[in-house]
Design an enzyme around this catalytic site. Sequence first.
Site, PDB file in Angstrom:
ATOM      1  CB  ILE A  34      -0.973  -0.017   1.209  1.00 27.90           C
ATOM      2  CG1 ILE A  34      -2.165   0.888   0.954  1.00 27.90           C
ATOM      3  CG2 ILE A  34      -0.280   0.324   2.504  1.00 27.90           C
ATOM      4  CD1 ILE A  34      -3.320   0.668   1.925  1.00 27.90           C
ATOM      5  CG  ASN A  91      11.394  -6.172   7.421  1.00 28.65           C
ATOM      6  OD1 ASN A  91      12.603  -6.214   7.208  1.00 28.65           O
ATOM      7  ND2 ASN A  91      10.602  -5.298   6.822  1.00 28.65           N
ATOM      8  CG  HIS A 104       4.994  -9.460   5.288  1.00 28.77           C
ATOM      9  ND1 HIS A 104       4.648  -9.622   6.617  1.00 28.77           N
ATOM     10  CD2 HIS A 104       5.727  -8.314   5.235  1.00 28.77           C
ATOM     11  CE1 HIS A 104       5.140  -8.623   7.330  1.00 28.77           C
ATOM     12  NE2 HIS A 104       5.808  -7.812   6.510  1.00 28.77           N
TER      13      HIS A 104
HETATM   14  P1  5GP Z   1       6.817  -5.089   7.573  1.00 27.14           P
HETATM   15  O1  5GP Z   1       7.376  -3.837   8.173  1.00 27.14           O
HETATM   16  O2  5GP Z   1       5.897  -5.809   8.528  1.00 27.14           O
HETATM   17  O3  5GP Z   1       7.854  -5.971   6.973  1.00 27.14           O
HETATM   18  O4  5GP Z   1       5.965  -4.616   6.320  1.00 27.14           O
HETATM   19  C1  5GP Z   1       4.578  -4.439   6.330  1.00 27.14           C
HETATM   20  C2  5GP Z   1       4.213  -3.853   4.995  1.00 27.14           C
HETATM   21  O5  5GP Z   1       2.810  -3.946   4.845  1.00 27.14           O
HETATM   22  C3  5GP Z   1       4.580  -2.369   4.832  1.00 27.14           C
HETATM   23  O6  5GP Z   1       5.442  -2.212   3.712  1.00 27.14           O
HETATM   24  C4  5GP Z   1       3.230  -1.681   4.644  1.00 27.14           C
HETATM   25  O7  5GP Z   1       3.292  -0.620   3.707  1.00 27.14           O
HETATM   26  C5  5GP Z   1       2.342  -2.826   4.161  1.00 27.14           C
HETATM   27  N1  5GP Z   1       0.945  -2.677   4.521  1.00 27.14           N
HETATM   28  C6  5GP Z   1       0.437  -2.380   5.749  1.00 27.14           C
HETATM   29  N2  5GP Z   1      -0.901  -2.360   5.704  1.00 27.14           N
HETATM   30  C7  5GP Z   1      -1.253  -2.674   4.433  1.00 27.14           C
HETATM   31  C8  5GP Z   1      -2.519  -2.825   3.789  1.00 27.14           C
HETATM   32  O8  5GP Z   1      -3.583  -2.656   4.371  1.00 27.14           O
HETATM   33  N3  5GP Z   1      -2.501  -3.165   2.464  1.00 27.14           N
HETATM   34  C9  5GP Z   1      -1.324  -3.347   1.797  1.00 27.14           C
HETATM   35  N4  5GP Z   1      -1.425  -3.664   0.490  1.00 27.14           N
HETATM   36  N5  5GP Z   1      -0.123  -3.231   2.373  1.00 27.14           N
HETATM   37  C10 5GP Z   1      -0.092  -2.896   3.679  1.00 27.14           C
END
Ligand code: 5GP
Length: 120
Positions: A34, A91, A104
């Site tokens: 997003i 991460n 993810h």
């Molecule tokens: P992390 O920091 O956990 O590795 O990454 C989480 C990722 O999820 C971030 O890059 C953030 O932009 C993405 N993200 C968070 N909420 C949403 C959402 O509701 N939809 C999408 N498509 N991505 C999300």
Amino acid sequence: MAYDRNNIFARIIRGEIPCSTVYEDDHVLAFKDIEPKRNIHVLVIPKGPYEDMTAFAAQASEAEIVAYIRAIGLVAEKLGVDVDGYRLIANTGANGHQEVPHLHVHIVGGEPVGPMLKAK
Ligand code: 5GP
């Protein structure tokens, strides 16, 4: 730590929150981040309830593991980043700055992503 069934990616899998799907099969969903940090920034997640790679590696079935790894490669090809290269990021936990507690892998590319940085 118990898996949080209401984390944002669990809700995306259940269809409660929309996403821009890039790829989907029985075990895997890939969708655009997003808040893209690079020209191409896609998240690949297993559909099963796994908080991170450690839980996935220990608890997922062989079918899920095979599907996940194959999907990452397929998505990279579909995005075209396999040609010039890309970075995979998973991460994990507090030190890994994981924000969403559902496994993810970030696929980032479409431009040079630079070297990995030394903190200090
Ligand atoms: P992390 O920091 O956990 O590795 O990454 C989480 C990722 O999820 C971030 O890059 C953030 O932009 C993405 N993200 C968070 N909420 C949403 C959402 O509701 N939809 C999408 N498509 N991505 C999300």
